[in-house]
Design a protein around this motif. Structure first.
Motif, PDB file in Angstrom:
ATOM      1  N   LEU A 245      -1.789  -7.088  -3.617  1.00 51.39           N
ATOM      2  CA  LEU A 245      -2.396  -6.043  -3.031  1.00 51.39           C
ATOM      3  C   LEU A 245      -3.612  -6.440  -2.603  1.00 51.39           C
ATOM      4  O   LEU A 245      -4.296  -5.193  -2.174  1.00 51.39           O
ATOM      5  CB  LEU A 245      -1.655  -4.795  -2.430  1.00 51.39           C
ATOM      6  N   GLY A 246      -4.537  -6.895  -4.248  1.00 52.61           N
ATOM      7  CA  GLY A 246      -5.810  -6.445  -4.608  1.00 52.61           C
ATOM      8  C   GLY A 246      -6.212  -7.656  -4.063  1.00 52.61           C
ATOM      9  O   GLY A 246      -7.686  -7.581  -4.015  1.00 52.61           O
ATOM     10  N   ALA A 247      -5.556  -8.658  -3.150  1.00 49.17           N
ATOM     11  CA  ALA A 247      -6.539  -9.266  -3.281  1.00 49.17           C
ATOM     12  C   ALA A 247      -7.624  -9.798  -1.684  1.00 49.17           C
ATOM     13  O   ALA A 247      -7.108  -8.672  -0.701  1.00 49.17           O
ATOM     14  CB  ALA A 247      -5.971 -11.226  -3.291  1.00 49.17           C
ATOM     15  N   ALA A 248      -8.270 -10.438  -0.991  1.00 51.23           N
ATOM     16  CA  ALA A 248      -8.917 -10.689   0.145  1.00 51.23           C
ATOM     17  C   ALA A 248      -7.873 -10.578   1.521  1.00 51.23           C
ATOM     18  O   ALA A 248      -8.267  -9.565   2.564  1.00 51.23           O
ATOM     19  CB  ALA A 248     -10.147 -11.166   0.765  1.00 51.23           C
ATOM     20  N   ALA A 249      -7.016 -11.175   1.230  1.00 50.81           N
ATOM     21  CA  ALA A 249      -5.911 -11.155   2.246  1.00 50.81           C
ATOM     22  C   ALA A 249      -5.035 -10.976   1.733  1.00 50.81           C
ATOM     23  O   ALA A 249      -4.167 -11.774   1.210  1.00 50.81           O
ATOM     24  CB  ALA A 249      -5.820 -12.014   2.955  1.00 50.81           C
ATOM     25  N   PRO A 250      -3.954 -10.082   1.695  1.00 57.72           N
ATOM     26  CA  PRO A 250      -2.775  -9.558   0.493  1.00 57.72           C
ATOM     27  C   PRO A 250      -1.565 -10.271   1.305  1.00 57.72           C
ATOM     28  O   PRO A 250      -1.769 -11.160   2.571  1.00 57.72           O
ATOM     29  CB  PRO A 250      -2.269  -8.074   1.404  1.00 57.72           C
ATOM     30  N   GLU A 251      -1.190 -10.897  -0.149  1.00 60.93           N
ATOM     31  CA  GLU A 251       0.057 -11.824   0.448  1.00 60.93           C
ATOM     32  C   GLU A 251       0.954 -11.992  -0.757  1.00 60.93           C
ATOM     33  O   GLU A 251       0.810 -10.857  -1.655  1.00 60.93           O
ATOM     34  CB  GLU A 251      -0.558 -13.612   0.023  1.00 60.93           C
ATOM     35  N   VAL A 252       2.432 -12.417  -0.019  1.00 57.95           N
ATOM     36  CA  VAL A 252       3.329 -11.945  -1.098  1.00 57.95           C
ATOM     37  C   VAL A 252       3.494 -12.811  -2.322  1.00 57.95           C
ATOM     38  O   VAL A 252       2.534 -14.102  -2.174  1.00 57.95           O
ATOM     39  CB  VAL A 252       5.078 -11.964  -0.472  1.00 57.95           C
ATOM     40  N   THR A 253       3.999 -12.690  -3.346  1.00 54.14           N
ATOM     41  CA  THR A 253       4.672 -13.705  -4.894  1.00 54.14           C
ATOM     42  C   THR A 253       5.723 -13.872  -5.508  1.00 54.14           C
ATOM     43  O   THR A 253       5.240 -14.721  -5.561  1.00 54.14           O
ATOM     44  CB  THR A 253       3.647 -12.891  -5.608  1.00 54.14           C
ATOM     45  N   GLY A 254       6.757 -12.923  -4.345  1.00 53.98           N
ATOM     46  CA  GLY A 254       8.192 -12.911  -4.799  1.00 53.98           C
ATOM     47  C   GLY A 254       9.073 -11.800  -4.675  1.00 53.98           C
ATOM     48  O   GLY A 254       8.686 -11.370  -4.333  1.00 53.98           O
ATOM     49  N   ALA A 284       2.853   1.640   2.566  1.00 52.71           N
ATOM     50  CA  ALA A 284       2.876   2.974   3.473  1.00 52.71           C
ATOM     51  C   ALA A 284       1.251   2.905   4.240  1.00 52.71           C
ATOM     52  O   ALA A 284       1.083   3.406   4.746  1.00 52.71           O
ATOM     53  CB  ALA A 284       3.615   3.203   2.314  1.00 52.71           C
ATOM     54  N   ARG A 285       0.277   2.288   3.174  1.00 56.21           N
ATOM     55  CA  ARG A 285      -0.909   2.903   3.446  1.00 56.21           C
ATOM     56  C   ARG A 285      -1.610   2.008   4.687  1.00 56.21           C
ATOM     57  O   ARG A 285      -2.670   1.758   4.550  1.00 56.21           O
ATOM     58  CB  ARG A 285      -1.909   3.103   1.993  1.00 56.21           C
ATOM     59  N   HIS A 286      -1.172   0.677   4.867  1.00 53.95           N
ATOM     60  CA  HIS A 286      -1.656  -0.617   5.337  1.00 53.95           C
ATOM     61  C   HIS A 286      -1.632   0.129   6.912  1.00 53.95           C
ATOM     62  O   HIS A 286      -0.227   0.456   7.221  1.00 53.95           O
ATOM     63  CB  HIS A 286      -1.021  -1.818   5.041  1.00 53.95           C
ATOM     64  N   PRO A 287      -2.175   0.031   7.608  1.00 57.93           N
ATOM     65  CA  PRO A 287      -2.095   0.450   8.958  1.00 57.93           C
ATOM     66  C   PRO A 287      -1.021  -0.403   9.855  1.00 57.93           C
ATOM     67  O   PRO A 287      -0.258   0.405  10.797  1.00 57.93           O
ATOM     68  CB  PRO A 287      -3.442   0.375   9.941  1.00 57.93           C
ATOM     69  N   TRP A 288      -0.679  -1.299   9.647  1.00 54.87           N
ATOM     70  CA  TRP A 288       0.262  -2.196  10.424  1.00 54.87           C
ATOM     71  C   TRP A 288       1.265  -1.766  10.463  1.00 54.87           C
ATOM     72  O   TRP A 288       2.254  -1.746  10.672  1.00 54.87           O
ATOM     73  CB  TRP A 288      -0.454  -3.564  10.036  1.00 54.87           C
ATOM     74  N   PHE A 289       2.281  -1.460   8.728  1.00 55.18           N
ATOM     75  CA  PHE A 289       2.955  -0.870   8.647  1.00 55.18           C
ATOM     76  C   PHE A 289       3.611   0.219   8.281  1.00 55.18           C
ATOM     77  O   PHE A 289       4.272   1.137   8.761  1.00 55.18           O
ATOM     78  CB  PHE A 289       3.490  -1.466   7.349  1.00 55.18           C
ATOM     79  N   ARG A 290       2.344   1.408   8.838  1.00 57.85           N
ATOM     80  CA  ARG A 290       2.377   2.380   9.166  1.00 57.85           C
ATOM     81  C   ARG A 290       3.522   3.424   9.956  1.00 57.85           C
ATOM     82  O   ARG A 290       4.453   3.974   9.570  1.00 57.85           O
ATOM     83  CB  ARG A 290       1.494   3.107   9.248  1.00 57.85           C
TER      84      ARG A 290
END
Length: 445
Positions: A245-254, A284-290
């Motif tokens: 979640l710290g990347a410029a664009a959040p991404e999954v790693t597994g 939870a703090r990401h507006p898209w998922f709220r």
């Protein structure tokens, strides 16, 4: 740490569909299921010596997604389903009516049944439904979120549907399908079921499974995935989705499991909404998922009785408006032929039963069953209760907008499940379609 291209979390119909498509297109896929059996909310297993399933499920012949999925796996719908093509209604007031549910395969009873069942619906009751249905379809097509402001009963009152039509048709239609009375059931969800079915309405049928759902549906799909090179692991709970979640664009790693971490470029969360909320809690703090993560859910509770004789003379879907028996069916001639008698019951307003004991639930159901002419008490051998605290996202008014798309703003993270946005809301068709849409999303990355 092992590595794989795509992890699919959850072996319900959505996850099975997505994994089968990935494996069929030579994509590396690992399907993980927490339980020891595949199928999710369309599964079956043995519980304390009694065969049970996840609830009373019926297939409607007007759908196209489930038949297409089965063909991909080398099966046909007729191998999986026994067609009943009838619906029965029983009320505490003594009404007994059997209506056809297939214009093509049972035309006389389907077309003429409502006209001769005057104690269920008189001609004026049927006539009162015409403007209601016409307006609802038009409103859903034009503004589904606007229609979602109305409960089913409020929309029926707006269009002057008679009390008898509400009580004898809309009550069982809402409670029997999604366990809520029409006062709590969104009109948008009701018409969200009707509208997608309209193009194939002439093909409508009602089908029961020809055995336990894991046995006849899920396990053959698992076998097809494995035959195409995919891997399926049951009894493997996913504890969390790993994300940067710290990347410029959040991404999954597994994902993290009890057996260790599995690295992956893509993760498809194909669980029920409650488990999806758990796995996605770090967002939870990401507006898209709220909205998704705060959305209420609808539970389901089923009680299954084994009897020393059949409870009903015919295996067919039956509604019990005015009782806690939202929908029920004798299944000893279809899904559970090992039993002398077998009755499965979906309970209306299941919240009241989530914390009740199995014996308390059985006692309540047996008492209400007696009010509609079913003698269960003298013939009961054993019973089991199956509870799903988070079966659907809330189906009450005002929550249609809680449904997310399959695409998410987290790179590599895709959602699948009947709770996601697609044309078949909260159904087996919707679960399959969402799995297909999740696959298409992955194909674009």
């Amino acid at each position: 740490m092992s590595e794989v291209e795509t992890v699919v979390v959850g072996a319900g119909l959505a996850g099975l569909t997505c994994a089968l498509q990935l494996a069929g297109h030579r994509r590396e896929v690992l399907l993980l299921e927490a339980r020891d059996v595949a199928g999710g909310r369309t599964s079956s297993w043995e519980e304390r010596g009694m065969p049970v399933d996840s609830g009373l499920h019926r297939v409607l012949g007007c759908g196209t997604e489930l038949p297409r999925l089965l063909r991909r796996a080398g099966m046909s719908l007729d191998e999986v389903v026994y067609w009943e093509d009838e619906l029965e209604f029983r009320t505490p007031g003594g009404t007994r009516a059997v209506l056809g549910a297939s214009p093509l395969y049972n035309p006389l009873r389907t077309l003429l049944g409502p006209l001769v069942s005057w104690d269920l619906l008189a001609p004026w009751d049927l006539a009162s439904l015409v403007p209601f249905l016409t307006a609802g379809v038009a409103r859903y097509l034009a503004d589904p979120d606007g229609l979602d402001r109305f409960s089913l009963s409020a929309f029926a009152r707006r269009w002057r549907v008679t009390d008898t039509a509400v009580g004898n048709l809309l009550v069982p239609a809402s409670a029997g399908v999604f366990f809520l009375p029409p006062s709590r059931y969104s009109a948008a969800n009701f018409f969200g079921l009707l509208v997608p079915a309209l193009p194939g309405i002439h093909r409508t049928r009602v089908g029961a499974f020809r055995g336990g759902m894991t046995e006849v549906l899920a396990d053959p799909l698992v076998a097809a995935i494995r035959a195409r090179g995919g891997e399926v692991r049951t009894g493997t709970e996913v504890l969390g989705v790993r994300m940067d979640l710290g990347a410029a664009a959040p991404e999954v790693t597994g994902v993290d499991t009890a057996a260790g971490t599995v690295g992956a470029r893509h993760v498809v969360v194909a669980t029920d909404p409650g488990n999806a909320q758990r796995l996605l809690a770090p967002l939870a703090r990401h507006p898209w998922f709220r909205r998704l993560l705060s959305a209420p859910t609808t539970p389901a509770v089923t009680v299954q009785f084994e009897l020393d004789r059949p409870a009903l003379p015919v295996d067919r879907t039956t509604f019990g408006p005015g009782t806690v028996l939202a929908a029920f069916s004798e299944q000893s001639r279809t899904t559970f032929p090992h039993a002398e008698g077998r009755l499965s019951v979906i309970l209306e307003e299941p919240e009241r039963f989530l914390a009740a004991s199995e014996d308390e639930i059985a006692k309540t159901v047996i008492a209400d069953a007696a009010r509609i002419g079913l003698d269960l008490d003298r013939h009961l051998l054993r019973h089991r209760v199956v509870r799903y605290p988070h079966d659907f996202l809330s189906l009450e008014p005002g929550h249609l907008a809680d449904r997310p798309s399959q695409h998410t703003p987290v790179r590599g993270l895709v959602l699948a499940g009947d709770y996601t946005r697609q044309r078949w809301l909260s159904t087996m068709e919707g679960a399959v379609l969402s799995g297909e849409l999740a696959f298409q999303e992955l194909e674009q990355t």
